[in-house]
Design a protein around this motif. Sequence first.
Motif, mmCIF file in Angstrom:
data_model
loop_
_atom_site.group_PDB
_atom_site.id
_atom_site.type_symbol
_atom_site.label_atom_id
_atom_site.label_comp_id
_atom_site.label_asym_id
_atom_site.label_seq_id
_atom_site.Cartn_x
_atom_site.Cartn_y
_atom_site.Cartn_z
ATOM 1 N N THR A 180 0.873 -1.148 0.009
ATOM 2 C CA THR A 180 -0.060 -0.062 -0.071
ATOM 3 C C THR A 180 0.848 1.338 0.033
ATOM 4 O O THR A 180 1.073 1.772 1.016
ATOM 5 N N PRO A 181 1.503 1.464 -1.040
ATOM 6 C CA PRO A 181 2.398 2.664 -1.062
ATOM 7 C C PRO A 181 1.915 4.205 -0.546
ATOM 8 O O PRO A 181 2.680 4.899 -0.192
ATOM 9 N N THR A 182 0.600 4.276 -0.569
ATOM 10 C CA THR A 182 0.086 5.499 -0.217
ATOM 11 C C THR A 182 0.135 5.579 1.183
ATOM 12 O O THR A 182 -0.042 6.773 2.037
ATOM 13 N N LEU A 183 0.137 4.208 1.919
ATOM 14 C CA LEU A 183 0.194 4.473 3.472
ATOM 15 C C LEU A 183 1.754 4.088 4.035
ATOM 16 O O LEU A 183 1.785 4.262 5.146
ATOM 17 N N LEU A 184 2.510 3.374 3.375
ATOM 18 C CA LEU A 184 3.629 2.799 3.537
ATOM 19 C C LEU A 184 4.546 2.870 2.482
ATOM 20 O O LEU A 184 4.480 2.303 1.363
ATOM 21 N N PRO A 185 5.873 3.561 2.671
ATOM 22 C CA PRO A 185 6.962 3.621 1.676
ATOM 23 C C PRO A 185 7.642 2.011 1.467
ATOM 24 O O PRO A 185 7.502 1.466 2.452
ATOM 25 N N THR A 186 8.378 2.290 0.457
ATOM 26 C CA THR A 186 9.151 1.112 0.142
ATOM 27 C C THR A 186 10.768 1.444 0.460
ATOM 28 O O THR A 186 11.132 2.421 -0.116
ATOM 29 N N PHE A 187 11.509 0.596 1.076
ATOM 30 C CA PHE A 187 12.837 0.844 1.713
ATOM 31 C C PHE A 187 13.838 -0.097 1.046
ATOM 32 O O PHE A 187 13.489 -1.114 0.690
ATOM 33 N N ASN A 188 14.970 0.361 0.902
ATOM 34 C CA ASN A 188 16.190 -0.543 0.416
ATOM 35 C C ASN A 188 17.311 -0.304 1.533
ATOM 36 O O ASN A 188 17.518 1.028 2.059
ATOM 37 N N GLY A 189 18.102 -1.126 1.815
ATOM 38 C CA GLY A 189 19.407 -1.082 2.353
ATOM 39 C C GLY A 189 20.360 -1.920 2.237
ATOM 40 O O GLY A 189 19.894 -3.121 1.681
ATOM 41 N N ASN A 190 21.821 -1.937 2.588
ATOM 42 C CA ASN A 190 22.878 -2.794 2.407
ATOM 43 C C ASN A 190 23.814 -2.149 3.227
ATOM 44 O O ASN A 190 23.894 -1.222 3.820
ATOM 45 N N GLU A 191 24.573 -3.427 3.687
ATOM 46 C CA GLU A 191 25.816 -3.325 4.672
ATOM 47 C C GLU A 191 26.802 -4.533 4.238
ATOM 48 O O GLU A 191 26.375 -5.658 3.943
ATOM 49 N N THR A 192 28.049 -3.951 4.968
ATOM 50 C CA THR A 192 28.963 -5.253 5.060
ATOM 51 C C THR A 192 29.470 -5.272 6.594
ATOM 52 O O THR A 192 29.710 -4.155 6.985
ATOM 53 N N ARG A 193 29.176 -6.329 7.158
ATOM 54 C CA ARG A 193 29.347 -6.430 8.798
ATOM 55 C C ARG A 193 30.154 -7.224 9.109
ATOM 56 O O ARG A 193 30.522 -8.357 8.378
ATOM 57 N N TRP A 194 30.918 -7.220 10.313
ATOM 58 C CA TRP A 194 31.769 -8.016 10.760
ATOM 59 C C TRP A 194 31.322 -8.608 11.885
ATOM 60 O O TRP A 194 30.436 -8.138 12.899
ATOM 61 N N GLY A 195 31.969 -9.889 12.197
ATOM 62 C CA GLY A 195 31.489 -10.579 13.480
ATOM 63 C C GLY A 195 32.592 -11.702 13.610
ATOM 64 O O GLY A 195 33.811 -11.486 13.548
ATOM 65 N N TRP A 196 32.138 -12.857 14.166
ATOM 66 C CA TRP A 196 33.155 -13.788 14.672
ATOM 67 C C TRP A 196 32.715 -15.341 14.166
ATOM 68 O O TRP A 196 31.457 -15.266 13.541
ATOM 69 N N MET A 197 33.812 -16.120 13.832
ATOM 70 C CA MET A 197 33.213 -17.584 13.501
ATOM 71 C C MET A 197 34.161 -18.518 14.290
ATOM 72 O O MET A 197 35.057 -18.349 15.058
ATOM 73 N N VAL A 198 33.548 -19.793 14.496
ATOM 74 C CA VAL A 198 34.275 -20.939 14.922
ATOM 75 C C VAL A 198 33.989 -22.045 13.996
ATOM 76 O O VAL A 198 32.860 -21.983 13.227
ATOM 77 N N GLY A 199 34.670 -23.090 13.653
ATOM 78 C CA GLY A 199 34.400 -24.061 12.765
ATOM 79 C C GLY A 199 35.210 -25.315 13.130
ATOM 80 O O GLY A 199 36.470 -25.162 13.801
#
Length: 265
Positions: A180-199
């Motif tokens: 419902t574009p008249t009641l709610l906009p359409t959004f976009n986003g992107n990111e490169t994020r860092w964290g941790w890992m085990v394996g």
Amino acid sequence: MKKLSFASVGLIAVAAALRTAAAADADVYGPPPVVYGPPVAVVLFTWTGFYFGGHVGGAWGRKDETGNPYGFFTDTITPGPTSVDVSGWLGGGQFGGNYQAGSLVFGAEVDVSGASLNGSSSCASTSLLNGPLPPANCKAKVEGVGTIAARLGVAFDRVLVYGKGGAAWASDKYSLTSLTPTLLPTFNGNETRWGWMVGAGLEYAFYDNWSAKIEYNYMGFHTSNLQFTDVTGSFFLNTSIRQQLHIVKAGINYRWGWAPVGVRY
């Protein structure tokens, strides 16, 4: 006949004399030397060296998103918490090095994977003026992952059992598509994020310089703040996103090193 008998007696006498002389020489010079055959060749395999290779696999994970209220013209929209499950394939390459001391193998590895991990979910929101709104479609995609990790393993000749741990990163894209574009906009986003890992993994050297492996990685990413922008660039949605990924991959490595792959004795 007498001549033949005399000749035979002469040969026997010469042989006896030679035998006596040989015995005398043995008394003077000692017994003849013992000659041994060539030593048996034994190959000792080592994991020491550098390697590079490629891998393919699959992954799955979960993203938990929480949005802050935002202004939309004269209205205020409050997003509800949303969770999106993602899954798909990945493929890439790795580079690293090992040093073997006894049965312990110390190492470090960097790997990078292109990925297509996709997921979608309906996401609710509430309007200050209109109350609950029709749900929007929230999508998430992981386009790439990578790790920088230390490895520690135990070698059983050509079989290596190892664990690893370190840093991880992920490249993510998001979209919120309003029905419902008249009641709610359409959004976009992107990111490169860092964290941790085990394996953990298992690697087998099927040839002196070639090995195959199977590996599991867990990647954890702490909560990050990301600002979504609508398609017109006029409205902004601030969110907090928490993510985790599970990865299973199979790969092959080519190894070379400063120590011989096989030492022969």
